[in-house]
Write an enzyme that holds these catalytic residues in place. Structure first.
Site, PDB file in Angstrom:
ATOM      1  N   CYS A 224    -112.957  16.777  -7.950  1.00 42.95           N
ATOM      2  CA  CYS A 224    -111.604  16.593  -7.408  1.00 42.95           C
ATOM      3  C   CYS A 224    -110.870  15.478  -8.149  1.00 42.95           C
ATOM      4  O   CYS A 224    -111.049  14.296  -7.849  1.00 42.95           O
ATOM      5  CB  CYS A 224    -111.678  16.301  -5.907  1.00 42.95           C
ATOM      6  SG  CYS A 224    -110.068  16.009  -5.160  1.00 42.95           S
ATOM      7  N   CYS A 227    -108.587  13.212  -6.147  1.00 39.34           N
ATOM      8  CA  CYS A 227    -109.263  12.230  -5.288  1.00 39.34           C
ATOM      9  C   CYS A 227    -109.806  11.077  -6.122  1.00 39.34           C
ATOM     10  O   CYS A 227    -109.676   9.925  -5.750  1.00 39.34           O
ATOM     11  CB  CYS A 227    -110.457  12.849  -4.556  1.00 39.34           C
ATOM     12  SG  CYS A 227    -110.135  14.436  -3.835  1.00 39.34           S
ATOM     13  N   ASP A 228    -110.440  11.381  -7.246  1.00 35.04           N
ATOM     14  CA  ASP A 228    -111.262  10.379  -7.925  1.00 35.04           C
ATOM     15  C   ASP A 228    -110.739   9.951  -9.300  1.00 35.04           C
ATOM     16  O   ASP A 228    -111.316   9.049  -9.913  1.00 35.04           O
ATOM     17  CB  ASP A 228    -112.701  10.903  -8.052  1.00 35.04           C
ATOM     18  CG  ASP A 228    -113.290  11.205  -6.686  1.00 35.04           C
ATOM     19  OD1 ASP A 228    -112.973  10.453  -5.740  1.00 35.04           O
ATOM     20  OD2 ASP A 228    -114.024  12.191  -6.535  1.00 35.04           O
TER      21      ASP A 228
END
Ligand SMILES: Cc1cc2nc3c(=O)[nH]c(=O)nc-3n(C[C@H](O)[C@H](O)[C@H](O)COP(=O)(O)OP(=O)(O)OC[C@H]3O[C@@H](n4cnc5c(N)ncnc54)[C@H](O)[C@@H]3O)c2cc1C
Length: 401
Positions: A224, A227-228
């Site tokens: 992701c 997200c990261d």
């Protein structure tokens, strides 16, 4: 009851999911935002043994790990004990219609079922809001002329479903028994029964299957980017894959990474033309054609430190200097629970009858990506959710007649 600590940051769908699970159990938690208290980022990395992904969750000295590990503990029935929650009496709860999954298909099915007075209940699944919660730009959902953030779109669908009286339970079904009516669905130890079941469990990200990939998952390897990607500001990273997701993630990562390698097995992409043009124009993206990830390199202290890539035509390998790897190689339909009871195609996608949503067990309906390996779009998932609710309404009416 113990009070867990969640290390989180702004825009982190997995942090939100972890928090939702704890909230659904009535657990108060302490949240430490590593983007606001920057010194906490290093503390989190050290406490978690080098992990560079959020959330990281602790129950006192016990390191749970990330969101997936929190859900795994819950599915194994161990989380309540770790949190020292009081045991509740396990009585079956009956609903007329249960919808498994809270992506565009599930919410649309709920909106239609609720408006038909079927009082549906959604059991959200671990990823509340579904796959779209991992993207910031949805440019092709009709009605949003300037595009819409995936999370905003899903929150809005949730509100709309609730407006007509949909009950939403945050949880994951871990076992089903469709052999007799009412159908039985288990959320861990808790039992739900229902007259009609709509399955909209979608699809999950696929990984490459390398030992080194799982070793460095959450410590450099992620599925992701939204997200990261934050953890790799100013660094070189790689994305592996050749579809829309891979190209979108590569383009997104160029917003803050120094360089993005896009690794693809073939010499052409499957992604849409528009997406390809966007990626090709981006000077920060270097495409490694005919190539595959050979090994994720790293050590116990630092996590992933580099990536070795193999050219599939020449057999040559090279280390490319990437500190992060984002795997974007497609999805597997979430159908394991139904392997003994429902019809599936050769790739384990559910196979409804004809162009309806009806499954081979009367009273069970399927919609969205879980039964669609071809289109896999939010709008097609939503459309099929509408069909499933209408089919369920018709079927329930026939049973009562
Ligand atoms: C990064 C990314 C970007 C995308 N961008 C776009 C875009 O711009 N436009 C577009 O149209 N599409 C886009 N898509 C595709 C789109 O997100 C999917 O086609 C769509 O979300 C499918 O909807 P769905 O409801 O079938 O399933 P999903 O969205 O996958 O939702 C499935 C739901 O089922 C739940 N679930 C799973 N197992 C269980 C269980 N055991 N019990 C209960 N619930 C369960 C999950 O938690 C989840 O809530 C994108 C996808 C990704 C990954």
């Amino acid at each position: 009851m113990k009070k867990p600590i969640i290390y989180s940051k702004d825009y982190c769908p997995y942090c939100d999911k972890a928090k939702e699970l704890l909230k659904s159990k009535g657990v108060a938690y302490e949240e430490i935002r590593i983007d606001l208290e920057v010194e906490q980022k290093d503390i989190m990395i050290e406490r978690s043994g080098g992990r560079r992904t959020v959330p990281q969750i602790f129950i006192e000295d016990f390191h749970v790990g990330g969101c997936d590990e929190l859900f795994e503990l819950d599915a194994q029935g161990k989380l309540d004990d770790l949190l020292e929650l009081e045991k509740k009496e396990n009585k079956a709860e009956h609903r007329k219609v249960i919808i498994m999954g809270s992506g565009p298909a599930g919410y649309t099915a709920a909106i239609y079922a609720a408006r038909a007075n079927l009082a549906p209940t959604i059991i959200s699944g671990p990823q509340k809001g579904g796959q779209l919660t991992t993207t910031t730009d949805v440019d092709n959902f009709p009605g949003f002329s300037d595009g819409v953030d995936g999370n905003e779109l899903m929150t809005s669908m949730e509100k709309q479903a609730k407006r007509f009286g949909t009950e939403i339970i945050f949880g994951e079904i871990t076992k089903v028994d469709l052999s007799q009516k009412p159908f039985k669905l288990y959320e861990g130890e808790k039992l739900f029964t229902c007259d009609a079941l709509i399955i909209s469990t979608g699809a999950s990200a696929r990984y490459l299957g390398l030992g080194s990939e799982s070793k460095y998952k959450n410590r450099g390897v992620s599925a992701c980017a939204t997200c990261d990607g934050f953890f790799f500001k100013g660094q070189k990273v790689a994305v592996v894959g050749g579809g829309d997701t891979a190209l979108e993630e590569a383009t997104y990562l160029t917003n803050f990474c120094e360089k993005v390698f896009l690794i693809h097995r073939r010499d052409e992409f499957r992604a849409s033309k528009a997406m390809q043009e966007r990626a090709a124009k981006n000077e920060k993206i270097e495409i490694l054609w005919d190539s595959a990830v050979d090994e994720v390199l790293g050590d116990d202290k630092q996590g992933m430190t580099d990536l070795r890539v193999r050219n599939l035509k020449t057999g040559e390998t090279k280390e490319i200097g990437a500190k992060g790897l984002f795997v974007a190689i497609g999805h597997t339909p979430n159908t394991t629970l139904f392997k003994d009871s429902l019809e599936m195609d050769e790739n384990n996608y559910l196979r409804p009858e004809g162009d309806s949503s009806r499954m081979n067990v009367p009273g069970v309906f399927a919609c969205g990506d879980v039964m669609d390996s071809t289109y896999r779009q939010a709008i097609t998932a939503a459309g099929s959710g509408c069909k499933a609710a209408m089919d369920a309404e018709r079927w329930l009416g026939e049973q009562e007649a």
